[in-house]
Design a protein around this motif. Sequence first.
Motif, PDB file in Angstrom:
ATOM      1  N   VAL A 167     -14.090  -8.908   2.108  1.00 15.09           N
ATOM      2  CA  VAL A 167     -12.943  -8.609   1.467  1.00 15.09           C
ATOM      3  C   VAL A 167     -12.005  -9.999   1.379  1.00 15.09           C
ATOM      4  O   VAL A 167     -11.966 -10.822   2.331  1.00 15.09           O
ATOM      5  N   LEU A 168     -11.876 -10.476   0.211  1.00 15.41           N
ATOM      6  CA  LEU A 168     -11.078 -11.756  -0.155  1.00 15.41           C
ATOM      7  C   LEU A 168     -12.036 -12.812   0.220  1.00 15.41           C
ATOM      8  O   LEU A 168     -11.409 -13.876   0.990  1.00 15.41           O
ATOM      9  N   GLY A 169     -13.274 -12.634   0.533  1.00 10.85           N
ATOM     10  CA  GLY A 169     -14.189 -13.790   0.856  1.00 10.85           C
ATOM     11  C   GLY A 169     -14.405 -13.894   2.309  1.00 10.85           C
ATOM     12  O   GLY A 169     -15.105 -14.638   2.923  1.00 10.85           O
ATOM     13  N   SER A 213      -5.545  -5.301   8.135  1.00 14.17           N
ATOM     14  CA  SER A 213      -5.304  -6.434   7.042  1.00 14.17           C
ATOM     15  C   SER A 213      -4.244  -6.155   6.042  1.00 14.17           C
ATOM     16  O   SER A 213      -4.393  -5.043   5.493  1.00 14.17           O
ATOM     17  N   ARG A 214      -3.201  -6.869   5.849  1.00 17.65           N
ATOM     18  CA  ARG A 214      -2.226  -6.604   4.893  1.00 17.65           C
ATOM     19  C   ARG A 214      -2.738  -6.727   3.534  1.00 17.65           C
ATOM     20  O   ARG A 214      -2.006  -6.613   2.784  1.00 17.65           O
ATOM     21  N   ALA A 215      -4.079  -7.245   3.223  1.00 14.17           N
ATOM     22  CA  ALA A 215      -4.415  -7.550   2.030  1.00 14.17           C
ATOM     23  C   ALA A 215      -4.813  -6.351   1.596  1.00 14.17           C
ATOM     24  O   ALA A 215      -5.153  -6.100   0.366  1.00 14.17           O
ATOM     25  N   LEU A 216      -4.717  -5.308   2.313  1.00 17.46           N
ATOM     26  CA  LEU A 216      -5.458  -3.718   1.963  1.00 17.46           C
ATOM     27  C   LEU A 216      -4.173  -2.828   1.942  1.00 17.46           C
ATOM     28  O   LEU A 216      -3.522  -2.654   3.025  1.00 17.46           O
ATOM     29  N   ARG A 272       9.065   1.956   5.196  1.00 22.81           N
ATOM     30  CA  ARG A 272       9.359   0.735   6.010  1.00 22.81           C
ATOM     31  C   ARG A 272       8.351   0.445   6.980  1.00 22.81           C
ATOM     32  O   ARG A 272       7.691  -0.756   7.130  1.00 22.81           O
ATOM     33  N   LEU A 273       7.430   1.302   7.581  1.00 22.76           N
ATOM     34  CA  LEU A 273       6.416   1.344   8.380  1.00 22.76           C
ATOM     35  C   LEU A 273       5.211   0.347   7.507  1.00 22.76           C
ATOM     36  O   LEU A 273       4.568  -0.220   8.135  1.00 22.76           O
ATOM     37  N   GLY A 274       5.192   0.603   6.237  1.00 17.39           N
ATOM     38  CA  GLY A 274       4.322  -0.253   5.493  1.00 17.39           C
ATOM     39  C   GLY A 274       4.677  -1.570   5.401  1.00 17.39           C
ATOM     40  O   GLY A 274       3.792  -2.459   4.987  1.00 17.39           O
ATOM     41  N   ASP A 279       2.428  -5.756  -0.661  1.00 20.91           N
ATOM     42  CA  ASP A 279       1.698  -6.480  -1.830  1.00 20.91           C
ATOM     43  C   ASP A 279       0.131  -6.878  -1.697  1.00 20.91           C
ATOM     44  O   ASP A 279      -0.474  -7.783  -1.851  1.00 20.91           O
ATOM     45  N   PRO A 280      -0.415  -5.766  -1.442  1.00 23.70           N
ATOM     46  CA  PRO A 280      -2.204  -5.902  -1.358  1.00 23.70           C
ATOM     47  C   PRO A 280      -2.910  -6.391  -2.587  1.00 23.70           C
ATOM     48  O   PRO A 280      -2.373  -6.236  -3.582  1.00 23.70           O
ATOM     49  N   ALA A 281      -3.849  -6.953  -2.230  1.00 25.82           N
ATOM     50  CA  ALA A 281      -4.869  -7.394  -3.012  1.00 25.82           C
ATOM     51  C   ALA A 281      -5.793  -6.194  -3.526  1.00 25.82           C
ATOM     52  O   ALA A 281      -6.134  -6.165  -4.732  1.00 25.82           O
ATOM     53  N   ILE A 282      -5.979  -5.290  -2.597  1.00 24.97           N
ATOM     54  CA  ILE A 282      -6.950  -4.148  -2.823  1.00 24.97           C
ATOM     55  C   ILE A 282      -5.900  -2.810  -2.528  1.00 24.97           C
ATOM     56  O   ILE A 282      -5.450  -2.655  -1.229  1.00 24.97           O
ATOM     57  N   LEU A 283      -6.176  -1.788  -3.278  1.00 31.73           N
ATOM     58  CA  LEU A 283      -5.499  -0.500  -2.982  1.00 31.73           C
ATOM     59  C   LEU A 283      -6.625   0.675  -2.789  1.00 31.73           C
ATOM     60  O   LEU A 283      -7.376   0.677  -4.071  1.00 31.73           O
TER      61      LEU A 283
END
Length: 270
Positions: A62-64, A71-74, A96-98, A152-156
């Motif tokens: 995931v993102l290398g 992970s907050r990228a997801l 807000r929890l997100g 602001d995830p890179a992957i949803l």
Amino acid sequence: MSVFELDHATLAFGDRVLWSGIDLQVQAGEFITVLGPNGSGKTTLLRVALGLLPLTSGSVRVLGHPPRRGSRALGYIPQQRIVDPATPVRARDLVRLGIDGDRWGPGRHSRQARIDELLEAVGASAYGDVPIGMLSGGEQQRVRVAQALASDPAILLCDEPLLSLDLRRQHEVTALIDATRRATGTAVIFVTHEINPVLPYTDRVVYLGPGGHAIGAPDDVLTSARLTALYDSPIEVVRAQGRVLIVGDDQHVHHTHDVHHPHHAHQENP
């Protein structure tokens, strides 16, 4: 840029192999639809991406980097669940929890502004203070989309987000997710049985079947020959009156999607 990669990925539980030898590279802004019958490992694929399950063999990045929990990228939209109407959690509380889990400390006002921004983005401002259990299924899914986008995830990652929604709400939710990925460059991996509302936005399909898997453009994967091979049973793909019907001897093989739609997603993919 490749944001999610599977390299010869195999996942098995004991002697039962869910899928094997998957090679997949998902690019930023790409919309990937994951299809297949129950038990084919669609949700399991998302759990691998979330770092909740290790592969039996092969690799995932995931993102290398190897996936990790939390992970907050997801961003993650779970399957629709029944919520008790008496649950005191409001729509804005869920969003807000997100953003910050259960931390309230300094910066509360800036977080409230971000919550308002997210609710507005998904068209949920009018019911931001309503308990989540009092909302309709479509309204709840809008709030869950806002929650998933809070970091602001890179992957949803979307796990059957259309379950229990009527056709109009299904189209609303999928159009909202598509508009978001186009605006932000977020890649979408969308697990669904309700493929009719999704395929107009789909760049590629990952079809997990009893006899293997197929990855490619919808028109290349959703053919009689390809699906017959995946099911090891006769499957017919019929195109009529602007729709595609996929049928087989087994009743669980039954998907439809529009073939004529004013929006052609893969032509505008970032």
